[in-house]
Scaffold this active site. Structure first.
Site, PDB file in Angstrom:
ATOM      1  N   ASP A  73       0.829  -1.215   0.000  1.00  0.00           N
ATOM      2  CA  ASP A  73       0.000   0.000   0.000  1.00  0.00           C
ATOM      3  C   ASP A  73       0.862   1.264   0.000  1.00  0.00           C
ATOM      4  OD1 ASP A  73       0.656  -0.920   2.627  1.00  0.00           O
ATOM      5  OD2 ASP A  73      -0.827   0.438   3.496  1.00  0.00           O
ATOM      6  N   HIS A  74       2.161   1.119   0.226  1.00  0.00           N
ATOM      7  CA  HIS A  74       3.095   2.259   0.157  1.00  0.00           C
ATOM      8  C   HIS A  74       3.981   2.201  -1.086  1.00  0.00           C
ATOM      9  CE1 HIS A  74       2.394   3.584   4.357  1.00  0.00           C
ATOM     10  NE2 HIS A  74       1.907   2.355   4.390  1.00  0.00           N
TER      11      HIS A  74
HETATM   12 ZN   LIG Z   1       2.951  -1.155   6.397  1.00  0.00          ZN
END
Ligand SMILES: [Zn+2]
Length: 258
Positions: A73-74
């Site tokens: 998600d990053h």
């Molecule tokens: Zn994380």
């Protein structure tokens, strides 16, 4: 798609459209830019979401893509953002770097006139780092500290002893040099010391609860979760179980040493 939101003199947030129980409102992509300079640095491009990444690429001439850690998600959008901008990718984990060396502890970097300090903060994951944006007295925390609630120690990669050390390191920094936390998810936090004290207290309280559950006959991590995380939404129980495994490992290590 969120609109870019200037949060400090040098940090602008672009919220990725990936809200969820673990990601809160979505991933915060941070664009760092020295006032008056066109070039910028992107912290955490977020998920592989074409529209979001196009929005990030449109924020200026991206000179470097930096990851707080490798969770998708990053980091998932990093290579696509590199395609769009030509910028190199750097992270603590060498395997995630493209065209740039890995981040090293206490390195001071300067790119597009933006200067920041890398602080190693393993715990949430083994490769987690935070960044001090000294000119703005701001700390980019990735998933080590979130804008709401508390984070997961993602066992077995994440380890609780590391996490407690990291929180203490950040607390010492916050005491001297930091006025605002810019987290990887959720709102910015203007009481860094209060937040870090809360995180440290919360971890100790959870440890006490896990100890009590074990003393009370809890048989395994799942059983501990049922007892200790009864007040937490069940959708978060798999994540809680990873944190519990980290706590059980920590308690075993403490026992082995005594
Ligand atoms: Zn994380």
């Amino acid at each position: 798609m969120g609109a870019p939101e200037r949060v400090t003199a040098r940090a602008t947030r672009l919220l990725a459209p990936n809200p969820g129980p673990m990601t809160l409102d979505g991933t915060n992509t941070w664009i760092l830019r020295e006032p008056g300079v066109d070039g910028c640095v992107v912290i955490d491009p977020g998920p592989l979401h074409e529209e979001h990444l196009a929005g990030v690429a449109a924020m200026g001439s991206v000179q470097l893509i930096v990851l707080t850690h490798g969770h998708p998600d990053h980091a998932e959008g990093a290579l696509r953002l590199r395609e769009l901008t030509g910028a190199a990718v750097t992270a603590r984990d060498e395997a995630l770097c493209v065209g740039a060396p890995a981040l090293r502890p206490d390195d001071v970097s300067q790119v597009a006139s933006v200067e920041w300090l890398t602080v190693l903060t393993p715990g949430h994951s083994s490769d987690s780092v935070c960044f001090v944006l000294g000119a703005d007295r701001a700390l980019l925390t990735g998933d080590t500290v979130l804008g709401r609630g508390t984070t997961v120690v993602a066992h077995p990669d994440g380890r609780l002893a590391d996490y407690l050390d990291s929180l203490q390191r950040l607390r010492d920094l916050a005491d001297q040099d930091i006025d605002v936390l810019l987290p990887g998810h959720g709102p910015t936090l203007s009481d860094p010391l209060g937040v870090l004290d809360y995180y440290l207290t919360h971890r100790q309280e959870r440890l006490e609860q896990v100890r009590a559950a074990l003393a009370d006959g809890a048989v395994d991590a799942k059983d501990v979760v049922r007892r200790v995380y009864a007040d937490v939404d069940q959708v978060l129980w798999p994540a809680a179980e990873r944190s519990v495994r980290a706590q059980l490992e920590y308690l075993e290590d403490v026992q082995d040493r005594s």
